[in-house]
Design an enzyme around this catalytic site. Sequence first.
Site, short mmCIF file in Angstrom:
data_model
loop_
_atom_site.label_atom_id
_atom_site.label_comp_id
_atom_site.label_asym_id
_atom_site.label_seq_id
_atom_site.Cartn_x
_atom_site.Cartn_y
_atom_site.Cartn_z
N SER A 173 0.82 -1.22 0.00
CA SER A 173 0.00 0.00 0.00
C SER A 173 0.85 1.27 0.00
O SER A 173 2.02 1.26 0.40
CB SER A 173 -0.91 0.03 1.23
OG SER A 173 -1.69 -1.14 1.31
N1 SAH Z 1 -1.07 -4.78 3.86
C1 SAH Z 1 -0.31 -5.10 2.67
C2 SAH Z 1 -1.05 -4.70 1.40
C3 SAH Z 1 -1.44 -5.91 0.71
S1 SAH Z 1 -2.46 -5.82 -0.72
C4 SAH Z 1 1.08 -4.51 2.74
O1 SAH Z 1 1.38 -3.78 3.70
O2 SAH Z 1 1.90 -4.81 1.86
C5 SAH Z 1 -3.80 -6.83 -0.18
C6 SAH Z 1 -3.45 -8.22 0.26
O3 SAH Z 1 -4.67 -8.83 0.68
C7 SAH Z 1 -2.88 -9.13 -0.84
O4 SAH Z 1 -1.68 -9.69 -0.42
C8 SAH Z 1 -3.96 -10.18 -1.01
O5 SAH Z 1 -3.47 -11.46 -1.36
C9 SAH Z 1 -4.61 -10.19 0.36
N2 SAH Z 1 -5.96 -10.75 0.41
C10 SAH Z 1 -6.97 -10.60 -0.47
N3 SAH Z 1 -8.05 -11.28 -0.07
C11 SAH Z 1 -7.72 -11.89 1.10
C12 SAH Z 1 -8.40 -12.76 2.00
N4 SAH Z 1 -9.67 -13.16 1.78
N5 SAH Z 1 -7.74 -13.18 3.10
C13 SAH Z 1 -6.47 -12.80 3.35
N6 SAH Z 1 -5.76 -12.00 2.53
C14 SAH Z 1 -6.37 -11.54 1.42
#
Ligand code: SAH
Length: 205
Positions: A56
């Site tokens: 993010s």
């Molecule tokens: N917080 C992260 C941003 C990640 S982007 C950072 O600091 O880098 C969003 C993430 O959510 C992705 O890695 C994606 O695989 C995950 N995601 C999407 N749906 C999900 C679910 N149902 N359960 C767990 N993770 C999920």
Amino acid sequence: MNKMQLLAELTLQGIHHPQVLAAIKQISRQSFVPEEEQQYAYDNHALPIGHEQTISQPYVVALMTQAILEHHPHKVLEIGTGSGYQAAILSLCVETVYTVERIKPLYEQAKARFAELKLKNVHAFYGDGYEGLAAEAPFDAILVTARAAEVPEALLEQLSPQGCLVMPVGDDYNQELMLVSKQGDQYSYQSLGAVVFVPLQPGIT
Ligand code: SAH
């Protein structure tokens, strides 16, 4: 941009919480971005991390963290570990962080990073965040770092009685970062502004 320029920009954007600014100063975002994106590590935008996912934007990480800290949480759940950066920032601001990821290689990579950086209060789980993390509930705060049309019911249920949740709500074209505050069995919603996040997806891979 370098780290000091990023911190100055975040301050201008309204990030004022000393713990949030200190955490961004202390945690190296470089440790969480892929080799080919290193030169952009302190730019104030999202970057690709593979598997069609992103780390993010620092402003959004700071905004979400600042929003929950107003509620003085001890135990926090993050859904969507991704690179692990948001969890690392949280780990310096609260007592215990639980984080759930559905893509196994991302989960494993983030877990290795937490160990490497000796972030002992971060507990990483591989699973479907739609279900929350019932075994460790309730949580004082929940951050969801992927968007959905609505807040999953299981997450609201896993909040402590005065808990709060922050999450992007909307579709591909129109999303708002919503802060949900729980008071017993009542929930109040407040928008923190427009954002762009990848979708929350069901199941594990
Ligand atoms: N917080 C992260 C941003 C990640 S982007 C950072 O600091 O880098 C969003 C993430 O959510 C992705 O890695 C994606 O695989 C995950 N995601 C999407 N749906 C999900 C679910 N149902 N359960 C767990 N993770 C999920």
